[in-house]
Design an enzyme around this catalytic site. Sequence first.
Site, PDB file in Angstrom:
ATOM      1  CD  GLU A 106      40.104  38.065  31.092  1.00  0.00           C
ATOM      2  OE1 GLU A 106      39.239  37.206  30.823  1.00  0.00           O
ATOM      3  OE2 GLU A 106      41.315  37.795  31.204  1.00  0.00           O
ATOM      4  CD  GLU A 144      33.597  35.762  37.251  1.00  0.00           C
ATOM      5  OE1 GLU A 144      34.375  35.042  36.589  1.00  0.00           O
ATOM      6  OE2 GLU A 144      32.359  35.662  37.163  1.00  0.00           O
TER       7      GLU A 144
END
Length: 1234
Positions: free
Chosen positions: A236, A307
Amino acid sequence: MASFPSPSIVAAAAAAPPRLAPGLSLSAAAVHHSSHAFRPRASLALRPSATASPANPLRCSHRRAVTPRSRRRTQGLGAASASAAGILGEERDGCLSCFPRSRRRGRPGLARFAPCALPHTSGLSLHSRRSGPKTRRSHILRAAGPDEPHVASPTWSEAALDKPYDPMIRNEALEDVLDTPLPSHPKLIRGQLKNGLRYLILPNKVPADRFEAHMEVHVGSIDEEEDEQGIAHMIEHVAFLGSKKREKLLGTGARSNAYTDFHHTVFHIHSPTKTKEYGESLLPSVLDALNEIAFHPKFSSSRVEKERRAILSELQMMNTIEYRVDCQLLQHLHSENKLSNRFPIGLEEQILKWDPDKIRRFHERWYYPANATLYLVGEIDDIPRAVREIEAVFEHTLSGNEGAPMSTGSPFGAMASLFAPKLPGGLAASLTGERSPATDKLKPIKRERQAVRPPVEHKWSLPEVDQAAKPPVIFQHELIQSFSINMFCKIPVNQVRTYKDLRSVLMKRIFLSALHFRINTRYKSSNPPFTSVELDHSDSGREGCTVTTLTVTAEPQNWKSAIKVAVHEVRRLKEFGVTMGEMTRYMDALIKDSEQLAMMIDSVPSVDNLDFIMESDALGHTVMDQLQGHDSLLGVAETVTLEEVNTVGAEVLEFISDFGKPSAPLPAAIVACVPKKVHIDGVGESSFEICPEEITESMKLEVPKELITQSELEDLKVQHRPSFVPFKEDDVVKVFDNETGITQRRLSNGISVNYKITQNEARVGVMRLIVGGGRATEDSESKGSVIVGVRTLSEGGCVGNFSREQVELFCVNNLINCSLESNEEFIFMEFRFALRDNGMRAAFQLLHMVLEHNVWLEDAFDRAAQLYLSYYRSIPKSLERATAHKLMVAMLNHDERFVEPSPHSLEKLTLQSVKEAVMNQFVGSNMEVSVVGDFTEEEVESCVLDYLGTVSAAKSSNKEEHIEKISFLPSPSDLHFQQVYIKDTDERACAYIAGPAPNRWGFATEGKDLFNDIRSSSADEISAPANSGKTHINVRNHPLFFGITLSLLAEIINSRLFTTVRDSMGLTYDVSFELNLFDKLDLGWYVIAVTSTPSKVHKAVDACKGVLRGLHHNKIVERELDRAKRTLLMKHEAETKTNAYWLGLLAHLQSASVPRKDISCIKELTTLYESATIEDLYLAYEHLKVDDSSLFACIGIAGAESGEDVNDDEPELGLPGMVPMGGRGLSTMTRPTT
């Protein structure tokens, strides 16, 4: 962006919207009372005992951190916030939920717009008044997703409406009607592309010129393998923040974000319909960005590393006590499947290891069009064009994955035909199985989404399911401060697709609303052992089940009592059910709410409609609009019966009410969250000990059906031979007054009884025992003994062989409210009870047991003494209490009976001394019982004889009642005017002005009878009032002369204070004049309370004195008197319709210590007010002492530059604080304007 930790299983309740649609949360949680309303949602709503409200632990955002509404509020801040990045010129890493300031705490506005048939939660949230403000809980265990299950508002179809409901209709015909499918939303368009991508389009005009585009990929943490925990959340982040096409939307006014949950990952964009510069449609660009994000992400090493760091930081931030509590609840609730250990945020050790190839392989396995659904909701006028644009962007996606032909069965299963509106071929045909040109061109694809989401198996809490009982689990942690226990029941979701399904939801809703009202009403004015009690019944699409949860929160020392009261309140409702009146009341309320929602059909924001549809699809509910929902509710409401409501409701509560019985469904889990240490006054920190067996036993306590058995009662009657005896005055056994309906009786043991039969409150009764004496009987060696003794008896709560818990639950089962209190003159015990199921006999049994078999406990005495010690020590912290305390101590010459006991006095008390101080007053001839309610003469007199007549005859006291002299401080004294200073950051001031007054019956200090002065007045001075056409009484000859005239004076003085000190001079916002007129003691006083500022308070005091003394030169006029009469007479007339007011009127009617009260004081009250003249008022005014030698004043000032501290000016005796005028705790309320 968010890894969806599950919605805080503990906090979800506080954040979900207050509404209910079929299949949505049916909660009975809540109560607190208050601003603490419990809001249902599709997932569980448990409130663990955590202390603060940090981020949701199990997910990267709180439960709803990235709901569409949260996106609007936060302006898209967060890792996945495209619009914010565009506006600010940079993009922040991490999920929306990663930034605490961006987190939303709930969705209060959603209740107004949700398209559901049953608005508002049936939830019950009970909060004790003493619990203070309630901490908001964060929502965990999901990384930010749909709020709650929203079920479509169902509506009768035209075919069904053509069949009017006839009460005599055969059951088979009714079943046929109820089995009719609910209609689908008329504007909702559903379709499917040839690659399997499903899409839903709903035109919606709020907000104008904007639309919502959500891409839901049906993969979440539940699909991860053992070495992939957290990888869906990682994808995501990487896919969303790595999208170049999404970045191109920055600056267009679009906002975007993403979140991950157990069962899905959602990427969403909230966008204008057109660009500002050229007016070009933004839909193609938005769809293109979602296509790239979901199906064509770039897994570059740099983006993955970036991330990874963001997620690890997020994981650390989320590791709060709330998160840990929520984890515990989910782990034990779903211990049999992967939901217990697949939290979306993931595991740190695994997150550190994944390389881009590992992440890419997971993406290839799950992220393909046939496993996704696109939602478009907003101002989309041209539907065919929108469909063409969807096809243009997505139809070639993943063409390389083509393989085996796709199944002809709808991915939605049997419900496809319910969801698909009647549309031209190509849009809905693929869902219904009908062939069309579009379906002919469908190419086979390789994979389909899983038919069941989430793909886990549950062990259901059903009677026929054979499984071993789980013992309670205890989660103990040093950061937990209070006790909470959660009792879970887990059953399959009942999909709401027919009118029968909706009818079932409605009946549950009515039943749980009754439970909410009963507990909230019963405990709102008492001192309950719990902080809150919540019962929630809700569907959870993210967990794939329906969960009923009983959550009880309490202070650690009260946990056993709290559990017992909560469980047995549920048992009582299950056993006796709701009444017809309750069913009608809640049915009407639900219909009114539904009607209001239907009227707002064109005002529903797109984001709310989208959330509703997404969650309804996850649960398998039929989606409808508000008008359909209202029509459906009206239709099924006509078919509901009381018997069915009680049957359906009882099934919901069976796992609680029948706990421990072999036939009962087993709880899915029982989890207690408790502190490791608790603070004990006088001891300090101590370990909190608790074991699972104690919890189990607390739920099995046997509740007595009666406190006195029939055989015991028969023995008592033989022993005491109860009877009514004549009144000594006229040898009459029964006195009945036709005008008032009041009956007076006297028992052979000396107890006086008054009762009045009234239908003011249907099938409800009230009772008050008054015992003469009170704190006035305390002497210099026993200061505080009565007030502490009464509190000790109340704290203990035991009678005979029954424990406090059993007594409390006996009251719960019989709908009895009970209180025991004392004041300066009396000890009184009050009951409120229902007049059904022998409720009145139960109340009389309890009164008998208190009088005859009271139990005095050492630990209850310690708690009572500690309570008053705390009251005393809190005086200097309150400006109002400190000021009032200093004035009262001075005016009453340091008499401690009128203030709370000091530490020195408390130290001298013992359990035996307080017991004697109280029980010496419980003498038959010193007790009076009054009863008012909707009962019959036979019922009340039977109870009186059986339970009061069998109380032991006039116990002789060791010594006759002796009241030490009470006097006002003589003048001159430097204590007539005092000041109090308290340091505070805010400047403010208050003042109290007080002086002597007679008591209600015309006695003044030293026992002086003021009626002698009145009778010496010449009869010529008496003039009839202006309205002489009415019946006239010579007020001066009536025992209530001072009570009547001083009440009228108080009204006039209050009016003058307001118009002069507040309105004309502007010296205060709030000023009041109050009288304290005793009945038994030979004194009274008046008090003027005024709030002001430090610069004006002295002038305000002088102005108040001027008004008080100004009645001589500024004479009262008829207009003022008439207004005062109207005010008091209207109040009297209104309050005579309540039972509690009649109890007050009956008080002391036969009391030897108030000899001047008789029946005329009640029946002639209205005439007395009407007959009073201005001369009468001035005659009474002469006995209000307002001269400088009699008047006392104290000014309190708070500010940063205080001249002295309040403690420095305390009298050496250090007398305790006085209750502020108006009652403790009212300082938090806003002042009335007039």
